[in-house]
Design an enzyme around this catalytic site. Structure first.
Site, short mmCIF file in Angstrom:
data_model
loop_
_atom_site.label_atom_id
_atom_site.label_comp_id
_atom_site.label_asym_id
_atom_site.label_seq_id
_atom_site.Cartn_x
_atom_site.Cartn_y
_atom_site.Cartn_z
N ASP A 7 33.27 39.06 41.07
CA ASP A 7 34.67 38.77 40.84
C ASP A 7 35.25 40.03 40.19
O ASP A 7 34.50 40.86 39.66
CB ASP A 7 34.80 37.56 39.90
N ASP A 9 38.87 40.41 38.24
CA ASP A 9 39.60 40.21 36.98
C ASP A 9 38.73 39.49 35.95
O ASP A 9 38.32 38.35 36.17
CB ASP A 9 40.86 39.36 37.23
C1 BG6 Z 1 42.24 36.15 40.23
C2 BG6 Z 1 42.68 35.88 38.81
O1 BG6 Z 1 41.30 37.17 40.24
O2 BG6 Z 1 43.36 36.56 41.03
C3 BG6 Z 1 43.79 34.86 38.80
O3 BG6 Z 1 41.57 35.39 38.07
C4 BG6 Z 1 44.94 35.35 39.66
O4 BG6 Z 1 44.21 34.63 37.48
C5 BG6 Z 1 44.43 35.61 41.08
O5 BG6 Z 1 45.99 34.38 39.71
C6 BG6 Z 1 45.51 36.15 42.01
O6 BG6 Z 1 45.87 37.45 41.60
P1 BG6 Z 1 47.09 38.27 42.15
O7 BG6 Z 1 46.81 39.68 41.64
O8 BG6 Z 1 47.04 38.22 43.64
O9 BG6 Z 1 48.32 37.68 41.58
MG MG Z 2 37.89 36.43 37.04
#
Ligand code: BG6
Ligand code: MG
Length: 210
Positions: A7, A9
């Protein structure tokens, strides 16, 4: 185990904190209560599904158009924060662990719900590092659906049994389990009943992937 799917984030980098800051700004502007506990429920969940969770605390109904606008506003704040990131924001621990796993012969991939994945990897100097990237741009269902990890395994040419998923989100552990993957959890992901390995820190991967 032949491959590791990470993963992004909250695992490879601390962008989970930027998600929090950006959602908090939007929530405050609209007078909606939001805190770290609610933020934890957004881990691994797509942008629009995250907004729906935040709006559970709203006192009025929002139209689909208003919701699209709010999600775009949050993303604009988030992208401004991402622009400040540089390779110096990749921790030594993550960098050394990734390099060691590569030296040990593991294939390495990203499995993230984020549509900002490529920008983040670029900012961190990791644009060409991974063998495959599966992200919010190639899936129709976000975690806890296993699609993002199944695609990552497919891109790597491996079966789920041969891939370990590394996650900080309970939704990610669920996705890994439903997809037939073993998982290594960080933070609140360690509380999920189906997590295979509980880690205290990222470098624990070097004990799991010998
Ligand atoms: C995930 C995060 O990796 O990506 C979520 O943990 C987030 O919190 C999701 O909502 C979507 O991310 P993005 O950058 O497309 O808004
Ligand atoms: Mg994450």
């Amino acid at each position: 185990m032949k491959a590791v799917i990470f993963d992004l984030d909250g695992v490879i980098c601390f962008t989970d904190k930027y998600h929090y800051i950006a959602w908090k700004k939007l929530a405050d502007k609209n007078g909606i209560y939001f805190d770290e506990d609610i933020n934890n429920r957004l881990r691994g969940v797509s942008r629009m599904a995250s907004l729906d969770i935040i709006l559970e605390k709203a006192t009025k109904q929002y139209t689909e158009e208003e919701k699209e606008y709010m999600a775009a506003e949050k993303n604009a704040t988030y992208v401004e924060l991402l622009k400040e990131m540089s390779p110096a924001d990749l921790s030594e621990e993550v960098k050394i662990t990734l390099e060691s796993l590569r030296t040990r012969g593991y294939k390495l991939a990203i499995g993230s719900s984020s549509k900002n994945t490529k920008m983040i990897l670029n900012q961190l100097g990791l644009a060409d590092f991974f063998d495959a990237i599966s992200d919010g741009t190639n899936i129709t269902k976000s975690k806890p659906d296993p699609e993002v990890f199944l695609k990552a395994a497919e891109f790597l040419g491996e079966t789920p049994e041969n891939c370990l998923v590394v996650e900080d989100a309970k939704a990610g552990i669920q996705a890994a389990f439903d997809g037939g993957f073993e998982s290594a959890g960080l933070g609140e992901a360690t509380e999920h009943p189906n997590v295979t390995y509980k880690m205290d820190s990222f470098k624990d991967l070097l004990d799991i992937c010998k």
